[in-house]
Design a protein around this motif. Sequence first.
Motif, short mmCIF file in Angstrom:
data_model
loop_
_atom_site.label_atom_id
_atom_site.label_comp_id
_atom_site.label_asym_id
_atom_site.label_seq_id
_atom_site.Cartn_x
_atom_site.Cartn_y
_atom_site.Cartn_z
N GLU A 1 10.63 -0.04 -35.69
CA GLU A 1 11.90 0.34 -36.26
C GLU A 1 11.91 0.99 -36.31
O GLU A 1 12.27 2.42 -35.61
N GLU A 2 10.44 1.90 -37.08
CA GLU A 2 10.86 3.19 -37.51
C GLU A 2 10.73 4.64 -36.64
O GLU A 2 11.49 5.43 -36.75
N GLU B 1 14.75 4.82 -35.04
CA GLU B 1 15.95 5.43 -36.05
C GLU B 1 14.94 6.87 -36.33
O GLU B 1 16.24 7.51 -35.66
N ARG C 1 16.70 8.00 -32.73
CA ARG C 1 17.34 8.33 -31.79
C ARG C 1 17.94 8.84 -32.63
O ARG C 1 19.32 10.18 -31.96
N ARG C 2 18.09 9.65 -33.68
CA ARG C 2 18.33 10.45 -35.01
C ARG C 2 17.91 12.37 -33.51
O ARG C 2 19.08 13.05 -33.77
N SER D 1 22.68 10.06 -33.36
CA SER D 1 22.38 8.86 -34.10
C SER D 1 21.80 8.47 -34.80
O SER D 1 20.14 8.73 -35.06
N GLY D 2 22.25 7.11 -36.31
CA GLY D 2 20.91 7.41 -37.54
C GLY D 2 21.14 5.33 -37.12
O GLY D 2 21.99 5.33 -36.14
N GLY D 3 20.19 5.16 -38.23
CA GLY D 3 20.19 3.63 -38.08
C GLY D 3 19.22 3.19 -36.92
O GLY D 3 18.90 3.48 -35.74
N VAL D 4 19.15 1.54 -36.68
CA VAL D 4 18.62 0.94 -35.79
C VAL D 4 20.42 0.57 -35.60
O VAL D 4 20.72 -0.33 -35.75
N GLU E 1 10.16 11.90 -32.77
CA GLU E 1 10.17 11.24 -33.90
C GLU E 1 10.43 11.65 -35.27
O GLU E 1 11.30 11.73 -36.05
#
Length: 309
Positions: free
Chosen positions: A68-69, A72, A75-76, A81-84, A256
């Motif tokens: 997940e990390e 997140e 994507r940012r 984008s934010g989040g999953v 990331e």
Amino acid sequence: MRIATYLHEGRRRVGVVEDTVVRPLPDGTSPVEAAFGVRPVGPAVPLADVRLLAPLQPPTIRDFVTFEEHVEGVRRSIDGSGGVPEAWYDAPTFYFTNPYAVVGPYDDVPVPPGSRVLDFELEVAAVIGREGRDLTPEQARDHIVGYTILNDWSARDLQSREMRVNLGPCKGKDTAATLGPYLVTADELEGYRDADGFLRLSLTASVNGEVVGKDLLSNMSWTFEEMVAYASRGTVVRPGDVLGSGTCGNGGCLAELWGVRGRQDPPPLKPGDTVTLTVEGIGTVSNTVVAGVGPVPLPTGRRRTRERP
């Protein structure tokens, strides 16, 4: 058992690693066959006297995204984008990457043509040992013969542009994929398995000797057995197939960190930079970035008037 593929005195061999030596296996033995217990032949050779190659040349490479990390942060970084995405939790998503791009654990890695934003990705990969179709996770355990380190090198600028077409990455991840240093048989890592079936292995990424990322493999959202089961749904997995965990979090790649920090810190990789990835129980790979070639010019797509016959 640790299986190595190596060059020694001009010959390509497969062997079993024991401490600081490798014991050659009979000619023609594949790394997957070796993992099932083929007996060594001939005298031991010091590891210092051989050139380690990628432990195997896989017929397919499925690269998953199970942290997940990582989702997140990247994507940012790539699209703001934010989040999953909620759909990410539905199943362990993967894409097929290029088996012809596999390089060895200490090989140089060229900058992909046309890229100025090169990145690494710290992953662990499971290797299939037996063919299977429509497997359950419980059945899949017996189809994993071993594990190795995977560095899924990524041209972030190319990747960001081409994924606007809403297909998977292509030239953004097509120049190099490190495998190594060994194929470590599954039984060697059973002692790291936690109560939920995850392998609790420590992961470390360094650039030019400076640690930029640390994580635990057990932070995956799916086990390797669940990934194999999904990969085999409606099709087959075959011996030698490689399934990457996807990039770990907490600095498993530069993108990331860029997403978290809002700036390219550390900077993109450049010729002369050395990326070293270490996975507990498996070993270390270390590749130096070198200059690549320029892209062969191609025209942009034709904007058609859509004439009909």
